[in-house]
Design a protein around this motif. Structure first.
Motif, short mmCIF file in Angstrom:
data_model
loop_
_atom_site.label_atom_id
_atom_site.label_comp_id
_atom_site.label_asym_id
_atom_site.label_seq_id
_atom_site.Cartn_x
_atom_site.Cartn_y
_atom_site.Cartn_z
N ASP A 130 0.84 -1.21 0.00
CA ASP A 130 0.00 0.00 0.00
C ASP A 130 0.87 1.26 0.00
N LEU A 131 1.94 1.25 0.78
CA LEU A 131 2.85 2.40 0.82
C LEU A 131 3.50 2.61 -0.54
N LYS A 132 3.91 1.53 -1.18
CA LYS A 132 4.50 1.65 -2.51
C LYS A 132 3.50 2.23 -3.50
N ALA A 133 2.27 1.71 -3.45
CA ALA A 133 1.24 2.18 -4.38
C ALA A 133 0.96 3.67 -4.19
N LEU A 134 0.83 4.09 -2.94
CA LEU A 134 0.54 5.50 -2.65
C LEU A 134 1.67 6.40 -3.12
N LEU A 135 2.92 5.99 -2.86
CA LEU A 135 4.05 6.81 -3.26
C LEU A 135 4.15 6.91 -4.77
N ALA A 136 3.90 5.81 -5.46
CA ALA A 136 3.97 5.84 -6.92
C ALA A 136 2.87 6.72 -7.50
N ARG A 137 1.73 6.75 -6.86
CA ARG A 137 0.61 7.52 -7.40
C ARG A 137 0.70 9.01 -7.08
N PHE A 138 1.09 9.33 -5.84
CA PHE A 138 1.01 10.72 -5.41
C PHE A 138 2.37 11.37 -5.16
N GLY A 139 3.45 10.60 -5.22
CA GLY A 139 4.77 11.18 -5.05
C GLY A 139 4.96 11.79 -3.67
N LEU A 140 5.64 12.93 -3.62
CA LEU A 140 5.98 13.56 -2.35
C LEU A 140 4.77 14.08 -1.60
N ASP A 141 3.62 14.17 -2.27
CA ASP A 141 2.41 14.62 -1.58
C ASP A 141 1.98 13.65 -0.48
N VAL A 142 2.46 12.41 -0.54
CA VAL A 142 2.07 11.43 0.46
C VAL A 142 3.27 10.99 1.31
N ARG A 143 4.36 11.74 1.23
CA ARG A 143 5.55 11.38 2.01
C ARG A 143 5.26 11.37 3.51
N HIS A 144 4.41 12.29 3.97
CA HIS A 144 4.12 12.37 5.40
C HIS A 144 3.40 11.13 5.92
N ILE A 145 2.86 10.33 5.03
CA ILE A 145 2.26 9.05 5.41
C ILE A 145 3.28 7.92 5.24
N VAL A 146 3.96 7.92 4.10
CA VAL A 146 4.84 6.79 3.77
C VAL A 146 6.02 6.69 4.72
N PHE A 147 6.70 7.82 4.97
CA PHE A 147 7.94 7.74 5.74
C PHE A 147 7.71 7.22 7.17
N PRO A 148 6.81 7.81 7.95
CA PRO A 148 6.66 7.31 9.33
C PRO A 148 6.17 5.87 9.41
N HIS A 149 5.28 5.46 8.49
CA HIS A 149 4.78 4.09 8.54
C HIS A 149 5.87 3.11 8.14
N ALA A 150 6.66 3.45 7.13
CA ALA A 150 7.76 2.57 6.72
C ALA A 150 8.82 2.48 7.80
N LYS A 151 9.05 3.57 8.50
CA LYS A 151 10.07 3.59 9.55
C LYS A 151 9.65 2.71 10.72
N VAL A 152 8.39 2.77 11.11
CA VAL A 152 7.92 2.00 12.26
C VAL A 152 7.75 0.53 11.90
N ASP A 153 7.15 0.26 10.75
CA ASP A 153 6.90 -1.12 10.34
C ASP A 153 7.97 -1.54 9.33
N ARG A 154 9.21 -1.62 9.81
CA ARG A 154 10.35 -1.83 8.93
C ARG A 154 10.23 -3.13 8.13
N ALA A 155 9.74 -4.20 8.77
CA ALA A 155 9.71 -5.50 8.11
C ALA A 155 8.87 -5.48 6.85
N ARG A 156 7.73 -4.75 6.89
CA ARG A 156 6.84 -4.76 5.74
C ARG A 156 6.91 -3.49 4.89
N GLY A 157 7.34 -2.38 5.49
CA GLY A 157 7.22 -1.12 4.77
C GLY A 157 8.51 -0.49 4.31
#
Length: 731
Positions: A130-157
């Motif tokens: 989901d994080l990959k899909a959002l980043l590919a679709r919206f670019g930096l507009d969704v960084r505030h969602i992608v970065f913290p979730h990927a950082k916390v859920d390292r194994a999957r994100g």
């Protein structure tokens, strides 16, 4: 005594001269080159590898969760209605919001991104793809969602961070590079961005703070190892010649080592207060002398440095190897297992993962069996997946056999998946598939070609083995058959007899476990259509002292001939005529649907020989999707049925997965995924299954049973029959 002990056990490094450390620190500080006050760039960008963004965009179309209420809004009011419901605060569950942002019209959902907020804690936010899909679709507009979730859920994100290039991501990757669980993604990120990442790292690498400096310098060295020192130095020149010269100096020795840094403060082992030293067995040197208490304490301290990172390379204290080489192996194994048993008895105290990791060094087959048996029903979560990695790292045939058993029989789906992943890694390292590795892991337990073993009591001997149903037997020297061995008597050898009796008891238990595993494996092979070459079939089944008994009770087939294995290990068809397997034959266990009209004749033949099959093959329940079910994707015949919640949980062991966990810790669907192009099959449940208290909702009703889309002919007849049998068996 101290002269005979390894140095670590007499004078451990964490107790050595502190004054020498302080002097070394002073000398090293003189060598550190600092250029403080550098300001890193504030730029943020996305750098895509070729074709990467296009692949990630495809993830937007992957089927994902949308609750019934939101489905109804979407079907009745369209995307505009769902977006309005989100604005009104009706769409609050994060998976529903994620679905909307992934699939909704961009002109409707992009303006909402800036105010979209989800907590990365608790596991409710977007994950992995989901994080990959959002980043590919919206670019930096969704960084505030992608970065913290990927950082916390390292194994999957974490992999969603690969295209991001900015200061925060660079610092995070420098930090992950020093951690086993994050090193892989960090190496990929640093190597992928190369010189473009250097400006974000140079200020930290030349700054005053020691820990960030060490991490940034290691990250620069990682980039230099891939792209060369000149490329890193040129990228650092934006900060001036002095900074570039400092970077060049710290990347001396062709970029593989940084310049001298002050030595790290000696790390002392943690205090292990939960471990009762009086309950531990003695550890002996090879000459038989036992270690004194102070040496034992130092050995425990050295073992606490054991760590198992993601790549399976066990980290240990550099002086521990000499200790292990000079101590008796059997006493070390007993010592390591005793620590492990104490840890279990104390309910796995926190910050004590080293107890599992030391098993990689000290465990014998008995400790492996104990760990494997625990993993089938591990009492808690978190540590269990670490323990799965330990089995992989131990890597003996016994450890891998138990790892396979965990992958098939563990109570927790995540643990089964972790074991499957570990087996896949081992198989790839050996150039095998997971199934080919499993073939090679079936132990023979020291049995001879006839499937027997001689056990010695001293004045008398017994031949033990297993019959066609793998029931144990024993034959004394007079030829008398027994179901078990007699207990050692007064006239038997005091050492040989108890050891032989104990070995037979362990052998019976091990064979029961292996037999159950292999029966499951062969049943799965029948369903999936797995094939073996003639040589593999001879080696792993006909020639195996245990698997032969299981294989003889099945019908096998090549592409054109069905056959069985006769008592003399030859092959015969349904008319008992001899069958010769050509060298190029591909052999499998046929499903009754594939045997067709011959199924009845085979069933009669096996009945005549009083052969009981190890699992339902010839008498297996078969079923088929109707034409309407293939066209519509609805299995209305099962809808409205009520089953015990335990029956639903049992489906997880047959390849079904639970749906997303919603508010209240309840999931309302189970999903069966299929290989190839066949769509997922979803069973909607009411009232749903409570994850942490499954008995709280004891009855489950099948509200709806449907494929994600009409399957048409994408689902083969055997797979369709099996999944229908899964559901029919619950009624």
């Amino acid at each position: 005594m101290s002269d005979a002990l390894p140095r670590m056990l007499v004078a451990p490094p964490w107790e050595r001269d502190a004054r020498a450390y302080r002097e070394a620190t002073k000398d090293a500080e003189k060598e550190v080159t600092l250029v403080p006050g550098l300001e890193p760039p504030a730029d943020r960008s996305l750098v895509w590898a070729e074709g990467e963004r296009e692949e990630w965009l495809k993830l937007c179309d992957r089927p994902s969760y949308l609750a019934d209420k939101e489905k109804a809004i979407l079907e009745s009011e369209g995307w505009a209605g769902l977006v309005q419901a989100y604005k009104d605060g009706t769409v609050t569950y994060t998976p529903n919001q994620t679905y909307m942002f992934k699939r909704g019209p961009e002109e409707l959902v992009r303006p909402l991104l800036a105010d979209w907020s989800t907590s990365p804690r608790g596991g409710w936010g977007p994950k992995g793809d989901d994080l990959k899909a959002l980043l590919a679709r919206f670019g930096l507009d969704v960084r505030h969602i992608v970065f913290p979730h990927a950082k916390v859920d390292r194994a999957r994100g974490a992999w969603a961070l690969l295209p991001l290039l900015d200061l925060e991501t660079a610092v995070l990757m420098a930090h992950w590079l020093s951690q086993g669980s994050g090193r892989r993604i960090a190496v990929e990120w640093l190597g992928g961005h190369g010189a473009d990442a250097v400006p974000f790292l140079v200020p930290g690498a030349l700054g005053k703070a020691r820990v960030p400096r060490e991490k940034a310098r290691a990250a620069l060295a990682c980039i230099a190892s891939r792209h060369g020192v000149p490329a890193v130095v040129d990228a650092a020149r934006r900060y001036g010649d002095r900074a570039a010269a400092a970077v060049e100096r710290l990347l001396a020795d062709d970029g593989s080592q940084a310049a001298p840094e002050p030595p790290a403060k000696p790390v002392r082992p943690p205090k292990v207060t939960w471990l009762n030293r009086d309950e531990l067995p003695e550890v002996r040197l090879r000459d038989g002398r036992a270690l004194p208490p102070e040496a034992i304490e130092n050995l425990i301290g050295a073992l606490t440095f054991s760590s198992l990172p993601w790549n399976g390379d066990l980290g240990t204290h550099p002086e521990l190897g000499d200790v292990l080489d000079r101590c008796d192996r059997a006493s070390l194994s007993a010592f390591g297992r005793a620590i492990f048993e104490c840890w279990i008895a104390e309910r796995t105290p926190s910050r004590s993962g080293w107890v599992l990791d030391q098993l990689c060094l000290l465990a014998d087959d008995d400790a492996v069996r104990r760990l494997g048996a625990l993993l089938l029903k591990w009492p808690g979560s978190g540590t269990d997946k670490h323990a799965v990695q330990v089995l992989r790292a131990i890597g003996t045939d016994t450890a891998l056999t138990w790892l396979h058993r965990v992958s098939q029989r563990a109570s927790a789906p995540g643990r089964r998946q972790a074991a499957e992943n570990c087996l896949a890694m081992v198989a790839r390292a050996r150039g095998l598939s997971a199934d080919e590795l499993a073939d090679r892991l079936v132990p023979d337990f020291g049995l001879d070609a006839a499937g027997t073993l001689v056990l010695d009591y001293g004045p008398r001997r017994f031949t033990v083995g297993f019959d066609e149903r793998l029931e144990p037997f024993a034959i004394d020297e007079a030829g008398k058959h027994r179901k078990t061995l007699p207990k050692p008597g007064a006239k038997d050898d005091a050492e040989l007899a108890p050891a032989a009796y104990a070995r037979f008891a362990a052998l019976k238990k091990d064979v029961r476990g292996v037999a159950a595993d292999q029966i499951r494996r062969l049943e799965r092979a029948m369903v999936t259509g797995r094939r073996w070459s003639a040589d593999e079939f001879e080696r792993y089944f006909v020639g195996h002292p245990l698997l032969l008994h299981i294989a003889r009770r099945l019908v096998w087939t090549t592409d054109d001939t069905a056959f069985r294995i006769a008592e003399d290990r030859t092959f015969a068809d349904v008319d008992d005529a001899p069958v010769r397997l050509p060298g190029e034959a591909r052999i499998r266990v046929p499903h009754p649907l594939e045997l067709g009209d011959a199924n009845t004749a085979w069933a009669e033949l096996l009945a005549d020989y009083e052969i009981v099959q190890p699992f339902p093959q010839l008498g297996r329940h078969v079923d088929a999707l109707t034409g309407a079910e293939r066209r519509t994707g609805r299995l209305e015949r099962f809808e409205g049925g009520t089953v015990p919640v335990g029956a639903v949980l049992g489906l997880h062991r047959r390849g079904w997965e639970r749906g997303p966990v919603e508010d209240g810790g309840v999931y309302h669907s189970i999903v069966r995924r299929f290989p190839g192009d066949a769509p997922d099959l979803v069973v909607e449940l009411a009232p749903g299954v409570a994850v942490t208290a499954v008995d709280a909702l004891p009855e489950q009703t099948f509200r709806e049973v449907r494929f994600a889309e009409p399957p048409g002919e994408t689902l083969d007849a055997v797979t369709a029959s099996e999944v229908l049998a899964d559901l029919s068996g619950l009624e």
